[in-house]
Design a protein around this motif. Structure first.
Motif, PDB file in Angstrom:
ATOM      1  N   LEU A  97      -2.699  -0.982   2.840  1.00  0.00           N
ATOM      2  CA  LEU A  97      -2.049  -0.674   1.561  1.00  0.00           C
ATOM      3  C   LEU A  97      -0.577  -0.290   1.772  1.00  0.00           C
ATOM      4  O   LEU A  97       0.304  -0.770   1.059  1.00  0.00           O
ATOM      5  CB  LEU A  97      -2.805   0.459   0.858  1.00  0.00           C
ATOM      6  N   VAL A  98      -0.308   0.548   2.758  1.00  0.00           N
ATOM      7  CA  VAL A  98       1.056   0.986   3.050  1.00  0.00           C
ATOM      8  C   VAL A  98       1.941  -0.211   3.396  1.00  0.00           C
ATOM      9  O   VAL A  98       3.059  -0.336   2.898  1.00  0.00           O
ATOM     10  CB  VAL A  98       1.059   2.042   4.184  1.00  0.00           C
ATOM     11  N   ALA A  99       1.438  -1.116   4.230  1.00  0.00           N
ATOM     12  CA  ALA A  99       2.216  -2.307   4.606  1.00  0.00           C
ATOM     13  C   ALA A  99       2.513  -3.173   3.375  1.00  0.00           C
ATOM     14  O   ALA A  99       3.637  -3.662   3.204  1.00  0.00           O
ATOM     15  CB  ALA A  99       1.470  -3.113   5.669  1.00  0.00           C
ATOM     16  N   GLN A 100       1.521  -3.341   2.500  1.00  0.00           N
ATOM     17  CA  GLN A 100       1.708  -4.156   1.288  1.00  0.00           C
ATOM     18  C   GLN A 100       2.724  -3.512   0.342  1.00  0.00           C
ATOM     19  O   GLN A 100       3.605  -4.192  -0.197  1.00  0.00           O
ATOM     20  CB  GLN A 100       0.374  -4.340   0.555  1.00  0.00           C
ATOM     21  N   VAL A 101       2.615  -2.208   0.139  1.00  0.00           N
ATOM     22  CA  VAL A 101       3.529  -1.509  -0.758  1.00  0.00           C
ATOM     23  C   VAL A 101       4.946  -1.520  -0.177  1.00  0.00           C
ATOM     24  O   VAL A 101       5.917  -1.734  -0.902  1.00  0.00           O
ATOM     25  CB  VAL A 101       3.034  -0.074  -1.051  1.00  0.00           C
ATOM     26  N   ALA A 102       5.078  -1.308   1.117  1.00  0.00           N
ATOM     27  CA  ALA A 102       6.399  -1.339   1.755  1.00  0.00           C
ATOM     28  C   ALA A 102       7.060  -2.691   1.526  1.00  0.00           C
ATOM     29  O   ALA A 102       8.245  -2.762   1.169  1.00  0.00           O
ATOM     30  CB  ALA A 102       6.275  -1.044   3.249  1.00  0.00           C
ATOM     31  N   GLN A 103       6.295  -3.751   1.706  1.00  0.00           N
ATOM     32  CA  GLN A 103       6.823  -5.102   1.503  1.00  0.00           C
ATOM     33  C   GLN A 103       7.265  -5.290   0.044  1.00  0.00           C
ATOM     34  O   GLN A 103       8.336  -5.840  -0.229  1.00  0.00           O
ATOM     35  CB  GLN A 103       5.749  -6.130   1.886  1.00  0.00           C
ATOM     36  N   GLN A 104       6.453  -4.803  -0.885  1.00  0.00           N
ATOM     37  CA  GLN A 104       6.765  -4.948  -2.309  1.00  0.00           C
ATOM     38  C   GLN A 104       8.036  -4.175  -2.692  1.00  0.00           C
ATOM     39  O   GLN A 104       8.900  -4.692  -3.400  1.00  0.00           O
ATOM     40  CB  GLN A 104       5.576  -4.477  -3.146  1.00  0.00           C
ATOM     41  N   VAL A 105       8.154  -2.932  -2.216  1.00  0.00           N
ATOM     42  CA  VAL A 105       9.328  -2.115  -2.543  1.00  0.00           C
ATOM     43  C   VAL A 105      10.588  -2.748  -1.946  1.00  0.00           C
ATOM     44  O   VAL A 105      11.627  -2.833  -2.601  1.00  0.00           O
ATOM     45  CB  VAL A 105       9.155  -0.655  -2.055  1.00  0.00           C
ATOM     46  N   ARG A 106      10.481  -3.219  -0.702  1.00  0.00           N
ATOM     47  CA  ARG A 106      11.638  -3.865  -0.059  1.00  0.00           C
ATOM     48  C   ARG A 106      12.035  -5.148  -0.793  1.00  0.00           C
ATOM     49  O   ARG A 106      13.215  -5.446  -0.935  1.00  0.00           O
ATOM     50  CB  ARG A 106      11.325  -4.174   1.391  1.00  0.00           C
ATOM     51  N   ALA A 107      11.046  -5.904  -1.253  1.00  0.00           N
ATOM     52  CA  ALA A 107      11.326  -7.183  -1.916  1.00  0.00           C
ATOM     53  C   ALA A 107      11.951  -6.986  -3.297  1.00  0.00           C
ATOM     54  O   ALA A 107      12.835  -7.739  -3.691  1.00  0.00           O
ATOM     55  CB  ALA A 107      10.045  -8.012  -2.027  1.00  0.00           C
ATOM     56  N   THR A 108      11.488  -5.974  -4.025  1.00  0.00           N
ATOM     57  CA  THR A 108      11.942  -5.795  -5.412  1.00  0.00           C
ATOM     58  C   THR A 108      13.046  -4.745  -5.547  1.00  0.00           C
ATOM     59  O   THR A 108      13.775  -4.747  -6.533  1.00  0.00           O
ATOM     60  CB  THR A 108      10.776  -5.346  -6.321  1.00  0.00           C
ATOM     61  N   GLY A 109      13.135  -3.826  -4.571  1.00  0.00           N
ATOM     62  CA  GLY A 109      14.092  -2.728  -4.686  1.00  0.00           C
ATOM     63  C   GLY A 109      13.668  -1.689  -5.710  1.00  0.00           C
ATOM     64  O   GLY A 109      14.425  -0.791  -6.054  1.00  0.00           O
ATOM     65  N   LYS A 110      12.439  -1.828  -6.236  1.00  0.00           N
ATOM     66  CA  LYS A 110      11.935  -0.909  -7.275  1.00  0.00           C
ATOM     67  C   LYS A 110      10.815  -0.040  -6.706  1.00  0.00           C
ATOM     68  O   LYS A 110      10.111  -0.428  -5.774  1.00  0.00           O
ATOM     69  CB  LYS A 110      11.397  -1.719  -8.453  1.00  0.00           C
ATOM     70  N   GLU A 111      10.627   1.123  -7.335  1.00  0.00           N
ATOM     71  CA  GLU A 111       9.562   2.011  -6.884  1.00  0.00           C
ATOM     72  C   GLU A 111       8.187   1.449  -7.240  1.00  0.00           C
ATOM     73  O   GLU A 111       8.042   0.701  -8.206  1.00  0.00           O
ATOM     74  CB  GLU A 111       9.746   3.415  -7.443  1.00  0.00           C
ATOM     75  N   VAL A 112       7.203   1.821  -6.439  1.00  0.00           N
ATOM     76  CA  VAL A 112       5.816   1.400  -6.656  1.00  0.00           C
ATOM     77  C   VAL A 112       4.936   2.647  -6.614  1.00  0.00           C
ATOM     78  O   VAL A 112       5.049   3.458  -5.689  1.00  0.00           O
ATOM     79  CB  VAL A 112       5.354   0.391  -5.569  1.00  0.00           C
ATOM     80  N   ALA A 113       4.073   2.804  -7.621  1.00  0.00           N
ATOM     81  CA  ALA A 113       3.143   3.939  -7.672  1.00  0.00           C
ATOM     82  C   ALA A 113       1.851   3.573  -6.956  1.00  0.00           C
ATOM     83  O   ALA A 113       1.387   2.433  -7.016  1.00  0.00           O
ATOM     84  CB  ALA A 113       2.852   4.303  -9.120  1.00  0.00           C
ATOM     85  N   ILE A 114       1.278   4.562  -6.261  1.00  0.00           N
ATOM     86  CA  ILE A 114      -0.029   4.403  -5.626  1.00  0.00           C
ATOM     87  C   ILE A 114      -0.938   5.474  -6.226  1.00  0.00           C
ATOM     88  O   ILE A 114      -0.901   6.636  -5.816  1.00  0.00           O
ATOM     89  CB  ILE A 114       0.037   4.573  -4.099  1.00  0.00           C
ATOM     90  N   PRO A 115      -1.757   5.104  -7.220  1.00  0.00           N
ATOM     91  CA  PRO A 115      -2.655   6.086  -7.834  1.00  0.00           C
ATOM     92  C   PRO A 115      -3.966   6.215  -7.048  1.00  0.00           C
ATOM     93  O   PRO A 115      -4.193   5.497  -6.071  1.00  0.00           O
ATOM     94  CB  PRO A 115      -2.915   5.479  -9.212  1.00  0.00           C
ATOM     95  N   HIS A 116      -4.814   7.108  -7.480  1.00  0.00           N
ATOM     96  CA  HIS A 116      -6.193   7.233  -6.999  1.00  0.00           C
ATOM     97  C   HIS A 116      -6.307   7.573  -5.517  1.00  0.00           C
ATOM     98  O   HIS A 116      -7.162   7.042  -4.824  1.00  0.00           O
ATOM     99  CB  HIS A 116      -7.012   5.965  -7.297  1.00  0.00           C
ATOM    100  N   LEU A 117      -5.454   8.461  -5.029  1.00  0.00           N
ATOM    101  CA  LEU A 117      -5.583   8.952  -3.661  1.00  0.00           C
ATOM    102  C   LEU A 117      -5.949  10.432  -3.721  1.00  0.00           C
ATOM    103  O   LEU A 117      -5.447  11.161  -4.564  1.00  0.00           O
ATOM    104  CB  LEU A 117      -4.255   8.813  -2.895  1.00  0.00           C
ATOM    105  N   SER A 118      -6.818  10.855  -2.817  1.00  0.00           N
ATOM    106  CA  SER A 118      -7.110  12.286  -2.720  1.00  0.00           C
ATOM    107  C   SER A 118      -5.886  12.970  -2.106  1.00  0.00           C
ATOM    108  O   SER A 118      -4.989  12.313  -1.565  1.00  0.00           O
ATOM    109  CB  SER A 118      -8.333  12.513  -1.830  1.00  0.00           C
ATOM    110  N   ALA A 119      -5.860  14.291  -2.155  1.00  0.00           N
ATOM    111  CA  ALA A 119      -4.737  15.035  -1.569  1.00  0.00           C
ATOM    112  C   ALA A 119      -4.613  14.715  -0.079  1.00  0.00           C
ATOM    113  O   ALA A 119      -3.510  14.508   0.436  1.00  0.00           O
ATOM    114  CB  ALA A 119      -4.919  16.529  -1.792  1.00  0.00           C
ATOM    115  N   ALA A 120      -5.738  14.638   0.611  1.00  0.00           N
ATOM    116  CA  ALA A 120      -5.717  14.323   2.053  1.00  0.00           C
ATOM    117  C   ALA A 120      -5.172  12.921   2.289  1.00  0.00           C
ATOM    118  O   ALA A 120      -4.395  12.697   3.214  1.00  0.00           O
ATOM    119  CB  ALA A 120      -7.122  14.456   2.637  1.00  0.00           C
TER     120      ALA A 120
END
Length: 156
Positions: A97-120
């Motif tokens: 997930l981190v690799a996919q989101v990093a690629q998306q943020v770098r490609a678009t220059g826009k922020e990406v939200a990652i919902p549904h994660l526990s605090a840990a």
């Protein structure tokens, strides 16, 4: 120091499980420095992992608070509890997930939200993003709707 802390955690978790009426041995994973609840009982696994590992996360949180209380920061130890391969599998999923989101943020220059994660899991994702010095992570919202946002680091 790690093995002493792990052994302390092992004793604590074994006692808590016994108080809960759960008969399952706790073993050490010295390579990962995790404590493993050894069970193949589907009922017990379901108790620990139902609702996205909430019970396992709660036990882990209690251990971290109780066992690190009043210790100086350099003596504190980050306890991680595992059952039925859940943490290892989830760790792999989060890395993808981190690799996919990093690629998306770098490609678009826009922020990406990652919902549904526990605090840990949010803490783990924050740490995984350290490998991307051009990106930063921030948590937004309030529990139980807190989420992570990944964005390009500001040019200074």
């Amino acid at each position: 120091m790690g093995m002493d802390q792990l052994t302390r955690g092992q004793v604590w978790l074994q006692e808590v499980l016994q108080l809960m009426g759960i008969q399952a041995p706790v073993t050490l994973d010295p390579q990962r420095q995790w404590l493993v609840i050894e069970t193949t009982d589907p009922r017990l696994i379901s108790i620990f992992l139902g609702d996205q590992g909430a019970v396992l996360d709660a036990l882990q949180y209690l251990a971290n608070v109780n066992l690190n209380l009043h210790l100086p920061p350099e003596e504190q130890f980050p306890f991680t509890f595992e059952v039925a391969g859940y943490r290892a599998k989830r760790q792999q999923e989060l890395a993808v997930l981190v690799a996919q989101v990093a690629q998306q943020v770098r490609a678009t220059g826009k922020e990406v939200a990652i919902p549904h994660l526990s605090a840990a899991e949010r803490r783990q994702v924050h740490t995984l993003f350290h490998q991307y010095p051009d990106l930063e992570t921030v948590s937004r919202g309030q529990e139980p709707d807190r989420y992570l946002v990944v964005l390009p680091k500001k040019m200074r």
